[in-house]
Design an enzyme around this catalytic site. Structure first.
Site, PDB file in Angstrom:
ATOM      1  N   SER A   1       0.830  -1.293   0.007  1.00  0.00           N
ATOM      2  CA  SER A   1      -0.026  -0.063  -0.275  1.00  0.00           C
ATOM      3  C   SER A   1       0.838   1.145  -0.066  1.00  0.00           C
ATOM      4  CB  SER A   1      -0.902   0.016   1.412  1.00  0.00           C
ATOM      5  OG  SER A   1      -1.755   1.390   1.490  1.00  0.00           O
TER       6      SER A   1
ATOM      7  N   TYR B   1      -2.459  -1.355  10.077  1.00  0.00           N
ATOM      8  CA  TYR B   1      -2.344  -1.693   8.718  1.00  0.00           C
ATOM      9  C   TYR B   1      -0.971  -0.978   8.132  1.00  0.00           C
ATOM     10  CZ  TYR B   1      -3.911  -1.057   3.928  1.00  0.00           C
ATOM     11  OH  TYR B   1      -4.011  -0.827   2.556  1.00  0.00           O
TER      12      TYR B   1
END
Length: 263
Positions: free
Chosen positions: A146, A159
């Site tokens: 990401s 995350y």
């Protein structure tokens, strides 16, 4: 080889996609099928797996919780039965994890995020490598990281931490597996349009006491083109890395975003 051929993965590739029955994983599955690949997906949503396999005959699937070792083993049993080997592993499974300050996060939520977003990728990689070593044109492994894996992401630490870790895993495995003709890369999507991002925006908006629209505008202000990335754009990047045009690319983290410099 002509340029168009270079940009298209070889027909008949045997591809495994984790978390492949919805979202980005589904877009990647459809993209590979369009090139003539044979695709096996696993997903925790059994109904979505069945629906995908029914809609696309080139796709087979396994209902699996990627955080469970027994389920991972079952996926590979199915892959060997359905595909007879493996050329490409797309380690895509992941969850958004909790939103909150580090002192507010439940340790159980932290551990679940690490189990799904990082530990499962290790489990699939270790099981895939013996099969990828036998791929006739060399194996390909892609980890879905990401933009949060290259930038700090306050209030989304579980995350972000896992997405940073996936970049390190990909770069290290590229060094380790290069002599076996296995290429390993990470893809780092920016802010991707879809239900997961909508949930993230909603959670942050609630935390700050803002409307969804106000929070969405804050996210878009950080993007040069003022729009989110689409799932199909992410899938196209994965196809590129799996094609002959990407045959010299390994150990890289490819950002697919619009000049996001902060989250």
């Amino acid at each position: 080889m002509e340029a168009l051929q270079l940009l298209t993965p070889r027909a008949g590739l045997r591809v495994l996609i984790t978390g492949g029955a919805s979202g980005i994983g589904l877009a990647i599955a459809k993209a590979f099928v369009s090139t003539g690949a044979r695709v096996h997906v696993c997903d925790i949503d059994g109904k979505a797996v069945d629906a995908l396999a029914s809609a696309l005959p080139a796709v087979t699937g396994t209902r699996a919780n990627v955080a469970e070792a027994a389920d991972v083993a079952r996926v590979f049993d199915d892959v060997e039965r359905e595909l007879g080997g493996l050329d490409v592993l797309i380690n895509n499974a992941g969850i958004a994890g909790p939103t909150g300050g580090i002192d507010e996060i439940d340790p159980a939520d932290w551990e679940k995020t690490v189990d799904v977003n990082l530990n499962s990728h290790f489990q699939f990689a270790r099981r895939a490598v013996p099969l990828l070593r036998q791929a006739p044109d060399g194996g390909v492994m892609v980890f879905m990281s990401s933009v949060a894996g290259r930038l700090g992401y306050g209030f989304r630490t579980p995350y972000s931490a896992t997405k940073w870790a996936l970049v390190g895993l990909a770069k290290s495995l590229a060094i380790e597996l290069g002599p076996d003709n296995i290429r390993v890369n990470a893809v780092q999507p920016g802010i991707v349009k879809g239900p997961r991002m909508e949930g993230v925006i909603a959670a942050r908006a609630k935390q700050l006491g803002l409307s969804y629209e106000e929070m969405e505008a804050r996210y878009l202000e950080k993007i040069s083109l003022r729009r989110m990335v689409t799932q199909e754009e992410i899938a196209a990047s994965v196809l590129f890395l799996s094609s002959p045009a990407g045959s010299a690319i390994s150990g890289q983290a490819l950002s697919v975003c619009r000049n996001v410099e902060t989250l």
